[in-house]
Write an enzyme that holds these catalytic residues in place. Structure first.
Site, PDB file in Angstrom:
ATOM      1  N   LEU A 225       0.858  -1.173   0.000  1.00  0.00           N
ATOM      2  CA  LEU A 225       0.000   0.000   0.000  1.00  0.00           C
ATOM      3  C   LEU A 225       0.899   1.228   0.000  1.00  0.00           C
ATOM      4  CD1 LEU A 225      -2.740  -0.786   2.712  1.00  0.00           C
ATOM      5  CD2 LEU A 225      -2.995  -0.898   0.226  1.00  0.00           C
ATOM      6  N   ASP A 226       0.464   2.295  -0.661  1.00  0.00           N
ATOM      7  CA  ASP A 226       1.223   3.534  -0.610  1.00  0.00           C
ATOM      8  C   ASP A 226       1.332   4.019   0.829  1.00  0.00           C
ATOM      9  OD1 ASP A 226       1.352   3.493  -3.371  1.00  0.00           O
ATOM     10  OD2 ASP A 226      -0.370   4.829  -3.632  1.00  0.00           O
ATOM     11  N   LYS A 227       2.370   4.796   1.099  1.00  0.00           N
ATOM     12  CA  LYS A 227       2.600   5.322   2.449  1.00  0.00           C
ATOM     13  C   LYS A 227       1.339   5.970   3.017  1.00  0.00           C
ATOM     14  CE  LYS A 227       5.100   9.032   4.821  1.00  0.00           C
ATOM     15  NZ  LYS A 227       6.035  10.158   4.675  1.00  0.00           N
TER      16      LYS A 227
ATOM     17  N   ARG B 217      -5.311   6.040  -7.643  1.00  0.00           N
ATOM     18  CA  ARG B 217      -5.060   7.482  -7.652  1.00  0.00           C
ATOM     19  C   ARG B 217      -4.928   8.013  -9.081  1.00  0.00           C
ATOM     20  NH1 ARG B 217       0.078   7.708  -3.821  1.00  0.00           N
ATOM     21  NH2 ARG B 217      -0.167   9.967  -4.090  1.00  0.00           N
TER      22      ARG B 217
END
Length: 242
Positions: free
Chosen positions: A72-74, A173
């Site tokens: 997962l992205d930060k 995104r």
């Protein structure tokens, strides 16, 4: 390759563990936590925390990313599964590749999405002008497919559920920005002021369903919305966003 000595240090960092057994651990990752060590983030990551908590993690991804099956992205919060041994890791990776492991995400986006549901299917590659960003391209990228379903509309904002058919970097995104409905708070793809208090994009990995690598039992888990997104949803429902 030959096993390498593990040089990532265990750190006593609190984890929100949803489920754990001898093969897998399902965690609810906090927004702002980096998944594994990389340049600029050599400690304080999910891997550092898992090494302290679990002691044993699969070694398939090497010493920097032990146990990490998917990322997962930060600044994306929510549910993640990690493998404690190589057999579990291989099984889970194959399930993700075969799309039998199902993940859904909840997002708050800018604008009023016109259709109630749809499928975004494009090619995604590194942005030629900014190597830290991804972009939809006409050729030379990798297939990226996202299903979306509108849950609630608030005129200027929409709550949407997304399901990944592929797992490209920044996929949701990039795809929502491509449609013209970027995620609220997204510093890369929607760097606009927002009336909401959130550090990073309003994106949460909400549900995960997979077949247990050892027992063959189908398991399903859900991570509750973090406080920042819960507040956004509450304010939207009360009309407090102008």
């Amino acid at each position: 390759p030959e096993p390498q000595p593990l040089d990532v240090q265990p750190e006593n960092i609190p984890l929100d563990i949803i489920y754990e057994d001898e093969d897998v651990v399902v965690v609810n990752k906090a927004r702002g936590m980096v998944v594994h060590p990389a340049a600029g983030n050599l400690n304080g990551t999910l891997v550092n925390a898992l090494l302290y908590h679990c002691k044993n993690l699969s070694g398939i991804n090497g010493v920097i990313r032990p146990g990490i099956v998917h990322r997962l992205d930060k600044d994306t919060s929510g549910i993640m599964i990690c493998a404690k041994n190589d057999a579990a890791h291989l099984s889970l990776s194959q399930q993700i590749q075969a799309k039998t492991a199902q993940r859904t995400y909840l997002a708050v986006v800018r604008g009023n999405i016109k259709t109630d549901s749809g499928v975004i299917e494009t090619l995604i590659a590194r942005d030629k002008n900014d190597r830290k960003k991804m972009a939809v391209v006409k050729e030379g990228g990798r297939d990226a497919v996202t299903e979306y379903e509108v849950l609630e509309r608030f005129g200027k904002y929409t709550i949407v559920r997304c399901r990944l058919r592929t797992g490209r970097t920044h996929q949701i995104r990039v795809h929502m920005e491509y449609l013209g409905y970027p995620l609220v708070g997204d510093p890369k793809y929607s760097p606009m002021k927002t009336p909401f208090s959130i550090q990073g994009q309003a994106l949460h990995s909400q549900t995960l369903e997979f077949t247990h690598p050892r027992t063959g039992k189908r398991l399903s888990f859900e991570a509750p919305l973090p406080e920042d997104m819960h507040k956004i949803v509450t304010r939207l429902r009360l009309g407090q966003f102008n």
